[in-house]
Design an enzyme around this catalytic site. Sequence first.
Site, PDB file in Angstrom:
ATOM      1  N   ASN A   1      -0.141  -3.494   9.809  1.00 37.73           N
ATOM      2  CA  ASN A   1      -1.267  -4.406   9.630  1.00 37.73           C
ATOM      3  C   ASN A   1      -0.793  -5.705   9.025  1.00 37.73           C
ATOM      4  O   ASN A   1       0.180  -5.747   8.271  1.00 37.73           O
ATOM      5  CB  ASN A   1      -2.378  -3.775   8.777  1.00 37.73           C
TER       6      ASN A   1
ATOM      7  N   GLY B   1      -3.742 -10.017   5.877  1.00 38.13           N
ATOM      8  CA  GLY B   1      -3.555 -11.269   5.157  1.00 38.13           C
ATOM      9  C   GLY B   1      -4.557 -11.471   4.036  1.00 38.13           C
ATOM     10  O   GLY B   1      -4.988 -12.595   3.756  1.00 38.13           O
TER      11      GLY B   1
ATOM     12  N   CYS C   1       2.083  -7.477  -1.377  1.00 37.05           N
ATOM     13  CA  CYS C   1       1.520  -7.590  -0.040  1.00 37.05           C
ATOM     14  C   CYS C   1       2.474  -8.365   0.848  1.00 37.05           C
ATOM     15  O   CYS C   1       2.804  -9.513   0.568  1.00 37.05           O
ATOM     16  CB  CYS C   1       0.171  -8.278  -0.062  1.00 37.05           C
TER      17      CYS C   1
ATOM     18  N   LYS D   1       1.203  -2.244  -8.458  1.00 36.50           N
ATOM     19  CA  LYS D   1       1.479  -1.600  -7.170  1.00 36.50           C
ATOM     20  C   LYS D   1       2.843  -2.017  -6.640  1.00 36.50           C
ATOM     21  O   LYS D   1       3.090  -3.189  -6.355  1.00 36.50           O
ATOM     22  CB  LYS D   1       0.394  -1.989  -6.172  1.00 36.50           C
TER      23      LYS D   1
ATOM     24  N   THR E   1      -4.631   4.624   5.386  1.00 39.88           N
ATOM     25  CA  THR E   1      -4.775   4.635   6.844  1.00 39.88           C
ATOM     26  C   THR E   1      -5.597   5.804   7.373  1.00 39.88           C
ATOM     27  O   THR E   1      -6.340   5.660   8.351  1.00 39.88           O
ATOM     28  CB  THR E   1      -3.365   4.640   7.476  1.00 39.88           C
TER      29      THR E   1
HETATM   30  C1  LIG Z   1      -5.412  -2.377   6.946  1.00 41.54           C
HETATM   31  C2  LIG Z   1      -4.776  -2.263   5.600  1.00 41.54           C
HETATM   32  C3  LIG Z   1      -5.103  -3.165   4.602  1.00 41.54           C
HETATM   33  C4  LIG Z   1      -4.513  -3.081   3.346  1.00 41.54           C
HETATM   34  N1  LIG Z   1      -4.867  -3.963   2.370  1.00 41.54           N
HETATM   35  C5  LIG Z   1      -4.350  -3.839   1.126  1.00 41.54           C
HETATM   36  C6  LIG Z   1      -4.778  -4.674   0.059  1.00 41.54           C
HETATM   37  O1  LIG Z   1      -5.665  -5.503   0.233  1.00 41.54           O
HETATM   38  N2  LIG Z   1      -4.203  -4.515  -1.161  1.00 41.54           N
HETATM   39  C7  LIG Z   1      -3.224  -3.578  -1.379  1.00 41.54           C
HETATM   40  O2  LIG Z   1      -2.722  -3.471  -2.494  1.00 41.54           O
HETATM   41  N3  LIG Z   1      -2.822  -2.747  -0.400  1.00 41.54           N
HETATM   42  C8  LIG Z   1      -3.350  -2.850   0.843  1.00 41.54           C
HETATM   43  N4  LIG Z   1      -2.948  -1.985   1.835  1.00 41.54           N
HETATM   44  C9  LIG Z   1      -1.937  -0.945   1.528  1.00 41.54           C
HETATM   45  C10 LIG Z   1      -2.610   0.394   1.214  1.00 41.54           C
HETATM   46  O3  LIG Z   1      -3.442   0.310   0.085  1.00 41.54           O
HETATM   47  C11 LIG Z   1      -1.559   1.499   1.005  1.00 41.54           C
HETATM   48  O4  LIG Z   1      -0.745   1.163  -0.086  1.00 41.54           O
HETATM   49  C12 LIG Z   1      -0.672   1.697   2.209  1.00 41.54           C
HETATM   50  O5  LIG Z   1      -1.415   1.538   3.391  1.00 41.54           O
HETATM   51  C13 LIG Z   1      -0.001   3.068   2.242  1.00 41.54           C
HETATM   52  O6  LIG Z   1      -0.928   4.105   2.281  1.00 41.54           O
HETATM   53  P1  LIG Z   1      -1.422   4.816   3.654  1.00 41.54           P
HETATM   54  O7  LIG Z   1      -0.182   5.165   4.423  1.00 41.54           O
HETATM   55  O8  LIG Z   1      -2.239   5.977   3.218  1.00 41.54           O
HETATM   56  O9  LIG Z   1      -2.231   3.792   4.387  1.00 41.54           O
HETATM   57  C14 LIG Z   1      -3.545  -2.065   3.091  1.00 41.54           C
HETATM   58  C15 LIG Z   1      -3.213  -1.161   4.103  1.00 41.54           C
HETATM   59  C16 LIG Z   1      -3.807  -1.231   5.347  1.00 41.54           C
HETATM   60  C17 LIG Z   1      -3.427  -0.234   6.398  1.00 41.54           C
END
Ligand SMILES: Cc1cc2nc3c(=O)[nH]c(=O)nc-3n(C[C@H](O)[C@H](O)[C@H](O)COP(=O)(O)O)c2cc1C
Lengths: 313, 313, 257, 257
Positions: free
Chosen positions: B69, B72, B130, B165, B266
């Site tokens: 993803n 942004g 990020c 984080k 996700t």
């Molecule tokens: C579409 C999307 C948007 C995300 N937006 C943020 C965000 O705004 N801030 C943040 O700290 N992490 C963001 N993340 C990261 C997630 O919080 C998480 O750390 C990462 O996706 C790993 O976990 P997962 O594999 O369960 O998705 C985002 C992830 C995805 C897929």
Amino acid sequence: MNRLAVKLPGLSLKNPVMPASGCFGFGREYAQFYDLSQLGAIMIKATTLEPRFGNPTPRVAETPSGMLNAIGLQNPGLEKVLSEELPWLEQFDVPIIANIAGSTMEDYVQVAKEISKAPNVHALELNISCPNVKKGGIAFGTIPEVAAELTKLVKEVSEVPVYVKLSPNVTNIVEMAKAIEEAGADGLTMINTVLGMRIDIKSAAPILANRTGGLSGPAIKPIAIRMIYEVSQAVSIPIIGMGGIQSAEDVIEFFYAGASAVAVGTANFVDPFVCPNIIEELPKLLDQLGVEHISECTGRSWRKSGQSSYCGA
Amino acid sequence: MNRLAVKLPGLSLKNPVMPASGCFGFGREYAQFYDLSQLGAIMIKATTLEPRFGNPTPRVAETPSGMLNAIGLQNPGLEKVLSEELPWLEQFDVPIIANIAGSTMEDYVQVAKEISKAPNVHALELNISCPNVKKGGIAFGTIPEVAAELTKLVKEVSEVPVYVKLSPNVTNIVEMAKAIEEAGADGLTMINTVLGMRIDIKSAAPILANRTGGLSGPAIKPIAIRMIYEVSQAVSIPIIGMGGIQSAEDVIEFFYAGASAVAVGTANFVDPFVCPNIIEELPKLLDQLGVEHISECTGRSWRKSGQSSYCGA
Amino acid sequence: MIRKEQMSIVAHERISDNIYRIVLTGDLVDEMNNPGQFVHVKIGAQAEPLLRRPISICEIKQERKQFTMIYRKEGLGTSILATKMPGESLDILGPLGNGFPLEAAEEGQTALLVGGGIGVPPLYELSKRLVEKGVHVIHVLGFQHKDAVFLENEFAKLGETYVATMDGSYGIKGSVTDVIAEHNFSFDVLYSCGPKPMLKALAQAFPNQNVYLSLEERMGCGIGACFACVCRVPNSDTAYKKVCSDGPVFKAGEVLL
Amino acid sequence: MIRKEQMSIVAHERISDNIYRIVLTGDLVDEMNNPGQFVHVKIGAQAEPLLRRPISICEIKQERKQFTMIYRKEGLGTSILATKMPGESLDILGPLGNGFPLEAAEEGQTALLVGGGIGVPPLYELSKRLVEKGVHVIHVLGFQHKDAVFLENEFAKLGETYVATMDGSYGIKGSVTDVIAEHNFSFDVLYSCGPKPMLKALAQAFPNQNVYLSLEERMGCGIGACFACVCRVPNSDTAYKKVCSDGPVFKAGEVLL
Ligand SMILES: Cc1cc2nc3c(=O)[nH]c(=O)nc-3n(C[C@H](O)[C@H](O)[C@H](O)COP(=O)(O)O)c2cc1C
Ligand SMILES: Cc1cc2nc3c(=O)[nH]c(=O)nc-3n(C[C@H](O)[C@H](O)[C@H](O)COP(=O)(O)OP(=O)(O)OC[C@H]3O[C@@H](n4cnc5c(N)ncnc54)[C@H](O)[C@@H]3O)c2cc1C
Ligand SMILES: Cc1cc2nc3c(=O)[nH]c(=O)nc-3n(C[C@H](O)[C@H](O)[C@H](O)COP(=O)(O)OP(=O)(O)OC[C@H]3O[C@@H](n4cnc5c(N)ncnc54)[C@H](O)[C@@H]3O)c2cc1C
Ligand SMILES: Cc1cc2nc3c(=O)[nH]c(=O)nc-3n(C[C@H](O)[C@H](O)[C@H](O)COP(=O)(O)O)c2cc1C
Ligand code: FES
Ligand code: FES
């Protein structure tokens, strides 16, 4: 014209597809399935000065669309590779890229010096990034100065071009690549495995006896593509790309990212015929894409048309 | 006794399962499916000082067992989050962890100061990692001194505990974690997404408009497990683990690695009911494993029995 | 209300080239109302393919608790989908989004329905509903070539139907906009679904008319939570609409194409 | 010769608890000779599950070009396998490894076949071949509990068969080694497959006898190329054997357990 032929330092390849180091042994097992002369090249298993047994088992664990391994550089040692494995491979019309590893710089230098004399070894691949050995390995692969120093020393003794294999486990892969290029490397191969781990739910213990291991397979493909995309724009030596390749489409994706040839690792375990199958599929795919020669694909994702990059055709 | 209840700095959670930031918006969409009070907590979407539109589309691409993803940091900005989103969330009996981001240290400090005053915000999560924003973001997440400095500044103004984080895109995650712990962080959350890329075969262009993006989903689980395993042994603040969690078994694997709570990202897209389902499955799984309280699982893969770790029960 | 259900495959057939029709049954059909809505399909329980696939609702048979989708075999997900057999089940999340506004066309008025390629299917339920309501419908359907044409007969039963192929191998040679320009149709409402260049051309061709366009965008959640599918709205740097939950159908001019 | 083939599922049934029997057909069966060999199964074309799964050959019907595997539903791979229907196909690589040496037992001699749990299946083809050859066979089969018992009747038709369960819910209570100790069987060759602790106990109990053990190890390639499945041999720091290509059957003492 052979649409798949590519030329890289030391290597005149009939096609750009080769098995990746450690995923093909010294070729003997796959020779049961097809004529190894079909391959662009063969990257043989990492060779160290002395024979090594490697890590205790279990040495592999499965992960979503990937696998972890912690083989620990098991190999029969330089002497046996020179006296048995390389001569056996001479029956095939295929250049060998010798993957070499060690615990100290001197180890690397000694192995490089000897193995580069073998008639069918056309290039070396410095494995400075194996995550599964206690000494050496990873440190060489994460500190630019150390990697550069090692590259220089090996270049001094090697009779064939030297490729350095990059570890993805770094903050700044471009910095590593540039330091290695400046130190005189003839090419880069990337990526080695990504550090990972799995824990067994029942026993609460890591599945791998070594605890951590190297992640390979389709799961890491987007990581490899990103790194090759960045590095290929920053260096002018060619890149042999790898990490999760399973199909002709994957090969093209790696070329578009910036690779000039590719290696297939884990997919050999899933399908022993994967390399010849990809080689067979590539021309058809080039037709579909309207591409004359595969080298035109190198770097296409970032190259403005007309702009040149390492091409080697 | 509630076998799933965990206590972390600032957070008294009825269970250790929460949606990860950016994968749950501000909860409104998921409130159609179930009562959000069932959740241990909610990590809301990254909030910045000003509203942001984020990157052009396409913003997502699929990869083997994962997705990329490059949203942004699109968000309505601090003011709207304070006046609309957080008040709306007050109807639920669930603590909010506010994920905050910015381009400069001052941005972070201002957002932290204001948002930490909201009555239902029980903790902050500093998104210093990020990969999808040009300024800030990634740099804060890869240089220990910068991350430490930012942590300190935010700690000074925040009215609630501060979690930082971690980005997985670093050579040495333990070094980052220790620097942040020393700077006064109350906890760590890990991992954020892994930098990756995909290229479209037909167009030869990156699929994401932003070119590179963050890899999430099951593909990265072994990377997350490895990092949590290493960091949890090196720090004494608790870790909220995330990266590819899909099931109750995955949750236990993260606990065994060293997590004290977990976030699911996700997987919410794949199954909007994944969080409540996991919460329902966990007690059954604890029974099967013969575990009384989930906190006993924290760090079990490396903890010798009797040895204590951050436990928080 | 959006629901998630393991729905059973009732029928599944290839109807042309790489185009498949699949009929599913389950209680979720009770929730389906608006033509132009879509469902989000999880293809298999494994982590690969990971994400759901958005597919439009093509026809709804509420009495039988059945609905139809028509899809093109494209990549990994639809290729696996194509191997599923009647009796197997599929994990469906839906109905999602807002469909075409039926109320925009009144009894006795004329609606022009313009579909391009795999954008054709959602127009079918729309056309049925319009006809039921007494609206006069004209269909203009564009395809790449002869072998890609589908649903022509079904549409023909509902009203005037023009088929165009880009290579002229079937019907009129050219694009749907060529057909429209040539016939100079008069209409009260235009509904369209298809590739973005086609939608743009239509919006430009009829700037002052009642035009509704169904957009496509790569999606994560499909329900409005992940911000994957946003598009910009005119005259703002930060305002946006989400294709999945605010769309996929927008009034021309509502969002930037 | 090792081959790779899409083999068809002829039959597939649950035979107890979580145990399934699957019969496959194809030309690859022509290559199957030695009881104790295994095949490497790719379950589905997707990248998840990625690796092949090693499963022993349980019975070979060369005339019909069929062979049988019996497997326990364990994790992801075998769970998906359990959903496959007759008529579907499976990607099989095999036959792999070296089986039990039939020549170790001569006509008129006695062979003791000792199986534990999911180690029981490969002994079935072995027993059939031994009986064909005129070898007297004794089977000792150990299972966790009553519901996990399988193949007892089939083995009983070939020779004396003792079943033990750990909880005593069926047959003799205890382990296979308990049964063997109690009956004090005399035999010329012992063949065994099962969990490592069982194999170890057997090797220790009969240090001077002709004992063959089939080992398990997590595998990558299954053909000897990846070094995933090595085990150490006595008195060397670097020497090794590969379970996949040198084994899975070893003479007791040949490798360190
Ligand atoms: C579409 C999307 C948007 C995300 N937006 C943020 C965000 O705004 N801030 C943040 O700290 N992490 C963001 N993340 C990261 C997630 O919080 C998480 O750390 C990462 O996706 C790993 O976990 P997962 O594999 O369960 O998705 C985002 C992830 C995805 C897929
Ligand atoms: C609202 C909406 C309605 C749709 N209705 C239909 C329909 O009725 N019939 C039909 O055949 N197709 C329809 N599509 C397109 C369909 O979603 C894609 O063809 C499909 O997702 C491709 O999946 P794949 O696994 O075969 O391809 P892959 O290329 O393997 O997919 C990889 C990823 O990209 C996404 N993706 C690829 N192409 C598209 C696309 N065109 N739009 C959105 N995401 C895409 C996939 O969802 C997946 O996440 C619709 C798309 C949207 C957004
Ligand atoms: C030579 C040999 C013969 C075998 N014969 C049989 C048989 O006839 N019947 C039967 O039920 N089982 C047999 N097994 C065990 C069988 O391979 C595993 O049960 C199976 O791989 C589990 O796969 P899964 O996807 O269900 O489990 P998962 O836990 O999801 O598998 C994850 C990974 O671990 C590997 N793995 C897990 N357990 C084992 C194991 N015990 N041995 C080797 N690899 C393992 C898998 O192959 C896979 O790579 C045999 C194993 C070997 C080595
Ligand atoms: C079992 C196994 C053994 C490996 N051994 C080596 C090795 O000896 N030397 C080396 O440089 N890389 C080794 N690698 C890494 C591969 O060569 C390759 O870089 C990596 O696996 C990514 O490619 P893949 O995803 O196609 O497998 C090994 C990988 C695997 C899976
Ligand atoms: S797909 Fe997630 S917001 Fe539209
Ligand atoms: S599994 Fe690869 S060597 Fe045995």
